[in-house]
Design a protein around this motif. Structure first.
Motif, short mmCIF file in Angstrom:
data_model
loop_
_atom_site.label_atom_id
_atom_site.label_comp_id
_atom_site.label_asym_id
_atom_site.label_seq_id
_atom_site.Cartn_x
_atom_site.Cartn_y
_atom_site.Cartn_z
N GLU A 58 68.29 -68.28 -96.45
CA GLU A 58 68.04 -69.50 -95.83
C GLU A 58 66.90 -70.18 -95.92
OE1 GLU A 58 66.51 -69.72 -91.29
OE2 GLU A 58 67.88 -68.28 -91.63
N GLY A 59 66.71 -69.94 -96.86
CA GLY A 59 64.82 -70.55 -97.71
C GLY A 59 65.48 -71.16 -98.37
N GLU A 60 66.14 -70.95 -99.28
CA GLU A 60 66.67 -72.04 -100.72
C GLU A 60 68.08 -72.77 -100.26
OE1 GLU A 60 66.95 -69.16 -104.49
OE2 GLU A 60 68.59 -68.34 -102.41
N ALA A 61 68.27 -72.54 -98.81
CA ALA A 61 69.71 -73.10 -98.41
C ALA A 61 69.74 -73.94 -97.43
CB ALA A 61 70.51 -72.62 -96.93
N SER A 62 68.19 -74.66 -96.51
CA SER A 62 67.19 -75.10 -95.94
C SER A 62 66.74 -76.01 -96.91
CB SER A 62 66.23 -74.60 -95.55
OG SER A 62 64.95 -75.29 -94.88
N THR A 63 65.84 -75.84 -98.11
CA THR A 63 65.36 -76.34 -99.07
C THR A 63 66.70 -77.71 -99.46
OG1 THR A 63 64.10 -75.00 -100.03
CG2 THR A 63 64.04 -76.62 -101.32
N GLU A 64 67.41 -77.42 -99.73
CA GLU A 64 69.33 -78.08 -100.52
C GLU A 64 69.39 -78.65 -99.19
OE1 GLU A 64 71.39 -76.63 -102.79
OE2 GLU A 64 70.75 -75.60 -104.20
N LEU A 65 69.44 -78.87 -98.00
CA LEU A 65 69.98 -79.02 -97.23
C LEU A 65 69.31 -80.26 -96.87
CD1 LEU A 65 71.25 -76.43 -94.60
CD2 LEU A 65 72.86 -78.50 -96.37
N ARG A 66 67.61 -79.66 -97.02
CA ARG A 66 66.43 -80.94 -96.20
C ARG A 66 66.97 -81.97 -97.50
NH1 ARG A 66 63.52 -80.29 -92.21
NH2 ARG A 66 63.60 -78.00 -92.20
N ALA A 67 67.45 -81.82 -98.52
CA ALA A 67 67.22 -82.94 -99.19
C ALA A 67 68.68 -84.37 -99.14
CB ALA A 67 67.38 -82.93 -100.98
N VAL A 68 68.83 -83.60 -98.47
CA VAL A 68 70.43 -84.29 -98.09
C VAL A 68 70.01 -84.80 -96.67
CG1 VAL A 68 72.84 -84.26 -97.41
CG2 VAL A 68 71.94 -82.39 -98.44
N CYS A 69 69.43 -84.01 -95.43
CA CYS A 69 69.14 -85.35 -94.40
C CYS A 69 68.30 -83.92 -94.43
CB CYS A 69 69.82 -84.81 -93.51
SG CYS A 69 69.79 -85.80 -91.60
N ALA A 70 66.62 -84.82 -93.98
CA ALA A 70 65.26 -84.13 -93.49
C ALA A 70 65.53 -83.65 -91.78
CB ALA A 70 64.70 -85.59 -94.20
N ALA A 71 66.05 -84.52 -91.29
CA ALA A 71 66.17 -84.08 -89.73
C ALA A 71 66.10 -82.33 -89.49
CB ALA A 71 67.11 -84.88 -88.78
N THR A 72 65.46 -82.06 -89.23
CA THR A 72 64.72 -80.65 -88.85
C THR A 72 66.18 -79.67 -87.52
OG1 THR A 72 62.95 -80.72 -88.86
CG2 THR A 72 63.65 -78.66 -88.24
N LEU A 91 72.54 -74.33 -91.45
CA LEU A 91 72.32 -73.24 -91.42
C LEU A 91 72.81 -72.40 -90.29
CD1 LEU A 91 68.62 -73.23 -92.80
CD2 LEU A 91 70.63 -73.14 -93.74
N ALA A 92 72.60 -73.16 -89.23
CA ALA A 92 73.33 -71.63 -88.29
C ALA A 92 75.05 -71.93 -88.11
CB ALA A 92 72.77 -72.23 -86.70
N ALA A 93 75.49 -72.50 -89.14
CA ALA A 93 76.66 -72.83 -88.82
C ALA A 93 77.97 -71.64 -89.97
CB ALA A 93 77.76 -73.78 -88.05
N ARG A 94 76.32 -71.50 -90.83
CA ARG A 94 77.43 -70.82 -91.70
C ARG A 94 78.03 -69.61 -91.26
NH1 ARG A 94 73.04 -70.55 -96.79
NH2 ARG A 94 72.29 -69.08 -95.20
#
Length: 495
Positions: free
Chosen positions: A341-355, A362-365
């Motif tokens: 979850e931590g690594e995926a969160s970092t990569e996704l936040r670079a795509v869109c920074a909205a929490t 993440l929840a839909a994986r």
């Protein structure tokens, strides 16, 4: 999401319908044992007319060049994330090396059709140990229907486990289906306790034959109750819920309730955001209970609560998917699915920074397809509140602003704005002045999908949008943001 691929379903297991469709030789031990669900068993005193009896697949000793092969049809097609070649109890008769390959074929082909297909290597001539669970991660991000195990040159293997993310045929998901079924892409994402039997058993096909084939928690001695949270095959409207206590006689729950939530718009950590599908209802032991549901809102997750504790055989969540998935898969989709979850969160936040967007993604994986990934993103962007939109825009450079950092967001920005960064001396100051005027007018950075647009096109759009009212412009911004996020996600999963 566990980073251990063994936490994913075994797509080859007979519990999901896996079978061995071909083997060159199984003189000493039957090919079918390869996909048995239980752990390999061993009886030191068990001998037959052909020698020692093994719970696995064993070929005779080769006296000529060649290798032995077995082909397994996966019970559920899917993206393979890892393979376990289990040689338990094979000590002097295991193969020194194995290879594993996979293929994707429609329908139900005959063994000779499978053997003659094009095979993609998953493992190439790797060494294995005897009496061991030999684990190998796989990183291809592709859907497969069959796998081929090759022994170099011969020997015995107790089990072949093929762990991965189910990707069923979309045609099989049309109409009313079990949205929670493992074979359709549902899975357990949270569970309070599974002391006696795993919660994932609730989602297996067929009827449980014993309590060991259901979910059973320990006896609860304190307050509270036990629960299971299930991610559905996709967003869908629930029509009926089946709670089956078959085989559970003295250890069934007193009562149960079922709630649903949509991860695209709801906070799954907020109990107040869950919709009631089945109110708390008393249940009977050893009984298959069916409950109609009158809730038109789509949900992506359901939570089953048992009060105060107790075991269940199966959970069925019958309904219709909001939209059918497709079979498209990007090479990096499997990697995104299995990142912790931590690594995926970092990569996704670079795509869109909205929490809220990051949490929803993440929840839909895990995602069964790139189309499912993009559709989830579109929905989450469309429902951003003002705080979420401000978070997203704060990470975006102004049009024509050169970022020199090494982060993924900075690299994307430079690539997307190539045309604006190369604007001539006549346009560059106009774009900069337009940025300032836009920010005075709307209080946020001017956002536009720069990829594929010329500097002149971006300037003309900037001037035109200055005439919008706030409501109109906010809708335009969300549309542009969704397009940018789509492009970045496509780039991420395509490597």
């Amino acid at each position: 999401m566990a980073d251990d691929f063994k936490a994913l379903p075994d797509l080859a297991s007979r519990l999901l319908g896996g079978s061995v469709v071909h083997a060159d030789d199984d003189f000493f031990a039957a090919r079918e044992n390869l996909v048995s669900a239980g752990a390999p068993e061993h009886d030191p005193a068990a001998f037959g007319l052909r020698g020692k009896v093994y719970d696995g697949w064993e070929t005779r000793r080769r006296r000529e060049p060649g290798d032995d092969t077995a082909v397994i049809r996966l019970g559920v097609p899917g993206v393979v994330e890892g393979v376990v070649v289990d040689t338990s109890w094979f000590t002097g008769n295991f193969p020194p090396h194995v290879s594993v390959a996979a293929t994707e074929l429609p329908g139900y082909p005959k063994p000779d059709e499978v053997l003659g297909s094009d095979w993609t290597p998953l493992l190439s001539h790797v060494a294995v140990q005897g009496d061991a669970a030999n684990e190998f991660a796989v990183d291809l991000g592709r859907r497969f229907t069959h796998v081929r195990l090759t022994l170099h040159p011969d020997g015995g293997v107790a089990r072949l486990r093929v762990h991965g993310t189910p990707v069923p045929d979309p045609a099989l998901l049309a109409g009313t289906v079990d949205l929670a079924a493992l074979e359709h892409g549902g899975d357990v994402v949270a569970c309070s306790d599974m002391y006696y039997a795993a919660a994932r058993n609730l989602l297996l096909p067929g009827r449980a034959r014993s309590t060991a084939e259901g979910w059973e928690n320990a006896r609860r001695r304190g307050g509270g109750n036990d629960f299971v949270t299930v991610r559905l095959a996709g967003a869908g409207v629930v029509r009926r819920v089946v709670v089956d206590t078959s085989c559970f006689v003295g250890n069934a729950p007193d009562s149960v309730s079922v709630r649903g939530a949509d991860s695209r718009t709801d906070d799954l950590d907020d109990p107040g955001g869950w919709l009631e599908l089945v109110p708390r209802t008393r249940v009977q032991p050893d009984t298959r209970h069916q409950f109609p549901v009158d809730q038109p809102r789509p949900v992506t997750h359901v939570r089953l609560d048992v009060f105060p504790d107790g075991g269940l055989a199966r959970l069925r969540v019958l309904g219709e998917l909001e939209s059918l998935p497709t079979l498209g898969n990007g090479r990096g989709l499997g990697r995104l699915n299995r990142l912790d979850e931590g690594e995926a969160s970092t990569e996704l936040r670079a795509v869109c920074a909205a929490t809220s967007w990051v949490r929803g993604m993440l929840a839909a994986r895990p995602y069964a397809s790139v189309e499912a990934l993009l559709a989830t993103s579109d929905q989450l962007v469309a429902t951003l509140d003002d705080e979420g939109l401000a978070e997203a825009l704060a990470a975006h450079a102004r049009i024509g602003e050169r970022r020199t950092g090494g982060s993924r967001e900075d690299r994307w920005s430079r690539t997307e704005q190539a045309a604006a960064l190369a604007a001539g001396e006549d346009l560059q100051p106009l774009l900069e002045e337009g940025n300032r005027e836009y920010e005075r007018r709307f209080g946020r950075v001017f956002l536009i999908r720069a990829a594929g647009r010329s500097a002149r096109e971006m300037y003309d759009a900037q001037r035109a949008r200055l005439g919008n009212d706030e409501e109109t412009e906010r809708a335009v911004v969300l549309g542009e943001l969704a397009a940018i996020v789509r492009l970045r996600l496509e780039g991420m999963v395509d490597g």
